[in-house]
Design a protein around this motif. Structure first.
Motif, short mmCIF file in Angstrom:
data_model
loop_
_atom_site.label_atom_id
_atom_site.label_comp_id
_atom_site.label_asym_id
_atom_site.label_seq_id
_atom_site.Cartn_x
_atom_site.Cartn_y
_atom_site.Cartn_z
N UNK A 34 10.90 1.54 -30.41
CA UNK A 34 11.06 0.29 -29.69
C UNK A 34 12.26 0.30 -28.75
N UNK A 35 13.16 1.25 -28.91
CA UNK A 35 14.33 1.33 -28.03
C UNK A 35 14.07 2.12 -26.76
N UNK A 36 12.94 2.75 -26.65
CA UNK A 36 12.65 3.57 -25.48
C UNK A 36 11.22 3.39 -25.02
N UNK A 132 21.05 -2.20 -27.66
CA UNK A 132 20.68 -3.53 -28.15
C UNK A 132 21.91 -4.27 -28.62
N UNK A 133 21.95 -5.56 -28.32
CA UNK A 133 23.12 -6.37 -28.68
C UNK A 133 23.28 -6.50 -30.19
N UNK A 134 22.22 -6.27 -30.95
CA UNK A 134 22.32 -6.34 -32.41
C UNK A 134 22.63 -4.98 -33.05
N UNK A 135 22.90 -3.97 -32.24
CA UNK A 135 23.26 -2.64 -32.75
C UNK A 135 24.78 -2.48 -32.67
N UNK A 139 27.30 -0.09 -30.23
CA UNK A 139 28.22 -0.76 -29.30
C UNK A 139 29.66 -0.31 -29.56
N UNK A 140 30.07 -0.25 -30.83
CA UNK A 140 31.42 0.21 -31.18
C UNK A 140 31.64 1.65 -30.75
N UNK A 164 14.40 -8.42 -27.51
CA UNK A 164 15.83 -8.27 -27.82
C UNK A 164 16.60 -8.06 -26.52
N UNK A 165 17.83 -8.55 -26.52
CA UNK A 165 18.74 -8.34 -25.40
C UNK A 165 19.42 -6.99 -25.55
#
Length: 178
Positions: A34-36, A132-135, A139-140, A164-165
């Motif tokens: 789903x991420x690609x 994804x903003x929920x990952x 992000x870190x 998802x954003x």
């Protein structure tokens, strides 16, 4: 000037035919789809053809896939450059690390090695990633490596029946900024 693609703990290397089973597991993990752009599984035959036909040269192939290998010889993950634009010297970064090797700094080391290779050897101007903003972990990781959140794309990735954003993260090679 060549930049080594290894540390005392890991090395980045081109995929070998022996990596087909590892690559097959990553590529066919539906949680990553789903991420690609993937819409279905890859066969071992397709991956064998990919390895055989790929020069592992970003300028020739438009992408660069590297296996993240531990000093023990075990594969910890894969790091990719893709969507390479030769005119603008930018590429998208993707990274996946096996669950048992996460939270050990392996992704950070791999990303640092890749950046050093891109900025020092290949003359890349910028790297970017859609996360994804929920990952929070990814992000870190990218923020820790000096990537900047430059924007958010609403409803960018479809997950099931919802969207998802994503954050667009960017790192520009300091020596090449205008």
């Amino acid at each position: 000037m060549t930049m080594p693609l290894h540390t005392d703990r890991i090395r980045l290397r081109a995929p070998e035919p022996d990596d087909i089973d590892e690559m097959w597991l990553f590529e066919n993990d539906e949680t990553f789809w789903e991420n690609g752009p993937a819409t279905g599984p890859y066969s071992r035959y397709q991956l064998k053809q990919y390895i055989a036909g790929n020069q592992n040269d970003l300028f020739t192939d438009g992408q660069l896939r590297l296996m993240i290998e531990l000093c023990s010889g075990k594969t910890a993950g894969i790091i990719d450059l893709f969507a390479f634009e030769t005119r603008h010297l930018r590429a998208e970064v993707g990274i996946v690390v096996k669950a048992e090797y996460r939270r050990q700094g392996i992704a950070s080391e791999a990303l640092r090695l890749l950046e050093r290779h891109c900025f020092g050897m290949l003359g890349i101007h910028q790297l970017y990633a859609y996360i994804r903003t929920d990952n929070a972990a990814s992000l870190r990781l990218f923020e820790k490596q000096g990537y900047t959140r430059i924007g958010m794309l609403k409803d960018w990735i479809r997950t099931g029946n919802s969207y998802k954003d994503v954050c667009l993260m960017q790192k520009i090679h300091a020596a090449q900024t205008s």
